[in-house]
Structure formats: structure tokens, C-alpha cells
Design a protein around this motif. Structure first.
Motif, PDB file in Angstrom:
ATOM      1  N   ASP A   9       0.958  -1.282  -0.230  1.00 35.67           N
ATOM      2  CA  ASP A   9       0.099  -0.021   0.101  1.00 35.67           C
ATOM      3  C   ASP A   9       1.086   1.279  -0.069  1.00 35.67           C
ATOM      4  O   ASP A   9       0.689   2.125  -0.794  1.00 35.67           O
ATOM      5  N   ILE A  13       0.966   4.197  -2.520  1.00 35.15           N
ATOM      6  CA  ILE A  13       0.698   5.551  -2.223  1.00 35.15           C
ATOM      7  C   ILE A  13       1.848   6.543  -2.698  1.00 35.15           C
ATOM      8  O   ILE A  13       1.590   7.668  -3.198  1.00 35.15           O
ATOM      9  N   PRO A  32      -1.011  11.371   1.829  1.00 37.64           N
ATOM     10  CA  PRO A  32      -1.907  10.513   1.086  1.00 37.64           C
ATOM     11  C   PRO A  32      -3.471  10.986   1.135  1.00 37.64           C
ATOM     12  O   PRO A  32      -4.082  10.382   0.318  1.00 37.64           O
ATOM     13  N   ARG A  73      -4.511   8.566  -1.416  1.00 38.95           N
ATOM     14  CA  ARG A  73      -4.556   6.953  -0.862  1.00 38.95           C
ATOM     15  C   ARG A  73      -5.739   6.203  -1.721  1.00 38.95           C
ATOM     16  O   ARG A  73      -5.468   5.160  -1.875  1.00 38.95           O
TER      17      ARG A  73
END
Length: 90
Positions: A9, A13, A32, A73
Motif C-alpha cells: 500500500d 501511495i 496520502p 490514498r
């Protein structure tokens, strides 16, 4: 230690942050939770973002997905992990 999912993740990002900064020619860091349009994005630069992601990652996101996920995000979550993780991002 971060879980493998968290690391993926974070890579996504960081990649989306890089794309936004390059397309919008931002001089400052992003977070984010920054929203594309709040950063000065337009419908035309949104297409540039989608085109750049496709050119660099081989993934074409539908414009509809982009407009539903305009925060860094959120958009990162729309990218398949394997696209970014294969080469470590941008």
C-alpha cells in the motif's frame, strides 16, 4: 515491522504521489489524503494522470474510477499491487 500488505500500500501511495506531483508540477510534498482537485487538478490533467499511469504501469484505470477515488490514498487503492511492486514504483 509492517505487514507485506502495508508495504505494498505504501509503495502504491508513494507512486500516486509522484504522479500527482509530476502532472500538476507541484513544488510541495503531498500527503496520502490530499485530493487531486484541491491540489489544482482539472478534468484535463486527470486524463494526463490516467495516461501516465497506463504508460508507466501498463494499467488503464477507467475515468469513472478516478473520479470516485480522487484522494491519493483512494487512487492508490485502485491500482493492482503487482503493477507497482514489480518494479518498486516510479
Amino acid at each position: 515491522m509492517d505487514s507485506p500488505a502495508r508495504v505494498r500500500d505504501e509503495a502504491r501511495i508513494r507512486y500516486v504521489q509522484s504522479v500527482f506531483q509530476r502532472v500538476l508540477q507541484l513544488k510541495h510534498e503531498t500527503t496520502p489524503d490530499d485530493e487531486f482537485f484541491a491540489l489544482g487538478g482539472t478534468s484535463l490533467t486527470a486524463i494526463e494522470v490516467l495516461d501516465l499511469i497506463e504508460a508507466e504501469q501498463g494499467v488503464r484505470l477507467p475515468a469513472r474510477k478516478f473520479y470516485q477515488a480522487t484522494a491519493i490514498r483512494e487512487l492508490a487503492g485502485e491500482l493492482p499491487p503487482t503493477a507497482i511492486d514489480a518494479d518498486g514504483g516510479a
